[in-house]
Write a protein that holds these residues in place. Structure first.
Motif, PDB file in Angstrom:
ATOM      1  N   ASP A 179      25.194  13.009  -2.232  1.00  0.00           N
ATOM      2  CA  ASP A 179      24.414  12.835  -3.446  1.00  0.00           C
ATOM      3  C   ASP A 179      24.859  13.833  -4.499  1.00  0.00           C
ATOM      4  O   ASP A 179      25.280  14.936  -4.185  1.00  0.00           O
ATOM      5  N   LYS A 180      24.722  13.433  -5.761  1.00  0.00           N
ATOM      6  CA  LYS A 180      25.068  14.338  -6.850  1.00  0.00           C
ATOM      7  C   LYS A 180      23.814  14.956  -7.427  1.00  0.00           C
ATOM      8  O   LYS A 180      22.798  14.314  -7.604  1.00  0.00           O
ATOM      9  N   ALA A 181      23.920  16.239  -7.711  1.00  0.00           N
ATOM     10  CA  ALA A 181      22.810  16.978  -8.304  1.00  0.00           C
ATOM     11  C   ALA A 181      23.034  17.092  -9.802  1.00  0.00           C
ATOM     12  O   ALA A 181      24.164  17.039 -10.277  1.00  0.00           O
ATOM     13  N   LYS A 182      21.944  17.266 -10.518  1.00  0.00           N
ATOM     14  CA  LYS A 182      22.017  17.508 -11.960  1.00  0.00           C
ATOM     15  C   LYS A 182      22.002  19.016 -12.177  1.00  0.00           C
ATOM     16  O   LYS A 182      21.311  19.745 -11.473  1.00  0.00           O
ATOM     17  N   ARG A 183      22.755  19.483 -13.177  1.00  0.00           N
ATOM     18  CA  ARG A 183      22.826  20.902 -13.498  1.00  0.00           C
ATOM     19  C   ARG A 183      22.133  21.162 -14.834  1.00  0.00           C
ATOM     20  O   ARG A 183      22.257  20.386 -15.770  1.00  0.00           O
ATOM     21  N   ALA A 184      21.409  22.276 -14.896  1.00  0.00           N
ATOM     22  CA  ALA A 184      20.796  22.724 -16.155  1.00  0.00           C
ATOM     23  C   ALA A 184      20.774  24.245 -16.151  1.00  0.00           C
ATOM     24  O   ALA A 184      20.713  24.870 -15.095  1.00  0.00           O
TER      25      ALA A 184
ATOM     26  N   MET B 264      18.156  18.092  -7.212  1.00  0.00           N
ATOM     27  CA  MET B 264      18.673  17.173  -6.215  1.00  0.00           C
ATOM     28  C   MET B 264      18.148  15.768  -6.490  1.00  0.00           C
ATOM     29  O   MET B 264      17.130  15.611  -7.184  1.00  0.00           O
ATOM     30  N   PRO B 265      18.796  14.769  -5.955  1.00  0.00           N
ATOM     31  CA  PRO B 265      18.318  13.398  -6.152  1.00  0.00           C
ATOM     32  C   PRO B 265      16.876  13.177  -5.686  1.00  0.00           C
ATOM     33  O   PRO B 265      16.170  12.343  -6.227  1.00  0.00           O
ATOM     34  N   ASP B 266      16.412  13.965  -4.713  1.00  0.00           N
ATOM     35  CA  ASP B 266      15.028  13.818  -4.249  1.00  0.00           C
ATOM     36  C   ASP B 266      14.032  14.567  -5.129  1.00  0.00           C
ATOM     37  O   ASP B 266      12.836  14.590  -4.854  1.00  0.00           O
ATOM     38  N   GLY B 267      14.529  15.238  -6.191  1.00  0.00           N
ATOM     39  CA  GLY B 267      13.659  15.947  -7.115  1.00  0.00           C
ATOM     40  C   GLY B 267      13.496  17.431  -6.809  1.00  0.00           C
ATOM     41  O   GLY B 267      12.946  18.173  -7.621  1.00  0.00           O
ATOM     42  N   SER B 268      13.943  17.880  -5.647  1.00  0.00           N
ATOM     43  CA  SER B 268      13.830  19.309  -5.314  1.00  0.00           C
ATOM     44  C   SER B 268      14.879  20.102  -6.087  1.00  0.00           C
ATOM     45  O   SER B 268      15.828  19.539  -6.623  1.00  0.00           O
TER      46      SER B 268
ATOM     47  N   ALA C  73      24.473  25.282  -2.190  1.00  0.00           N
ATOM     48  CA  ALA C  73      23.149  25.371  -2.800  1.00  0.00           C
ATOM     49  C   ALA C  73      22.099  25.865  -1.820  1.00  0.00           C
ATOM     50  O   ALA C  73      22.128  25.538  -0.638  1.00  0.00           O
ATOM     51  N   LEU C  74      21.182  26.656  -2.360  1.00  0.00           N
ATOM     52  CA  LEU C  74      20.059  27.189  -1.586  1.00  0.00           C
ATOM     53  C   LEU C  74      18.748  26.681  -2.166  1.00  0.00           C
ATOM     54  O   LEU C  74      18.582  26.658  -3.388  1.00  0.00           O
TER      55      LEU C  74
END
Length: 189
Positions: free
Chosen positions: A6-11, A25-29, A88-89
């Motif tokens: 899965d790809k995560a979004k960065r901000a 994360m794609p699951d919102g975490s 990632a942690l």
């Protein structure tokens, strides 16, 4: 280490004057890179990796398993540069790491933990008393807390530092006299 496709979004996440890369994360975490967690308290990735392999984190998290480190692919974003894959942690592991570093005398980690804990508690009090603050007001308070005078922290850590210095001097004096500081004396016959 688990791998996900899965790809995560960065901000960019502002923590007072500190800016870190945050990942959703794609699951919102949410996650933070192991590099970002270490650099936030002026340490190296190897320090964070050593901590994640230690018995201390298992005791602090209250389980016998290895912390959840994910190798995550990050969506490309033209505005932000950086790696497309990160280690990632979860945020709870980042907080445990910062608290552990605080416990070990890292003043920057202590200041960060105090400022974040104060903001969290203050948000709960605000909710209980019906006080509304804008995010910019909260950011300003957090920045102020992080920029506060560290002299009080310095005084709190001065005594243990002085004691360590005295012990080191005494150990050296014993070595100079031909003795090993932590070796039991030989019994005379």
């Amino acid at each position: 280490m688990s791998t996900t496709g899965d790809k995560a979004k960065r901000a960019t996440v502002a923590i007072g004057t500190l800016s870190v890369d945050g990942f959703q994360m794609p699951d919102g975490s949410y996650r933070m890179s192991i590099t970002g967690a270490a650099e936030s308290v002026s340490l190296t990735v190897s320090n964070a990796s050593d901590f994640l392999r230690s018995k201390a984190i298992k005791a602090l998290l209250g389980n016998d398993s290895t912390p959840r480190i994910s190798e995550v692919e990050v969506e490309s974003n033209d505005q932000l540069t950086g790696q497309t894959r990160i280690r990632a942690l979860p945020l709870d592991v980042v907080i445990v790491y910062w608290n552990w570093q605080s416990h070990r005398g890292n003043k920057q980690a202590l200041q960060l933990c105090i400022a974040l804990a104060t903001e969290t508690l203050e948000r709960r009090f605000d909710a209980a008393f019906g006080v509304e603050r804008s995010e910019s007001d909260r950011d300003a308070l957090l920045t102020q807390r992080l920029q506060s005078d560290l002299s009080a922290l310095g005084e709190a850590y001065a005594e243990p530092d002085d004691l360590r210095e005295q012990v080191a001097r005494l150990e050296q004096q014993l070595r100079d006299a031909g003795l090993e500081p932590w070796q039991l004396p030989q019994s005379e016959r």
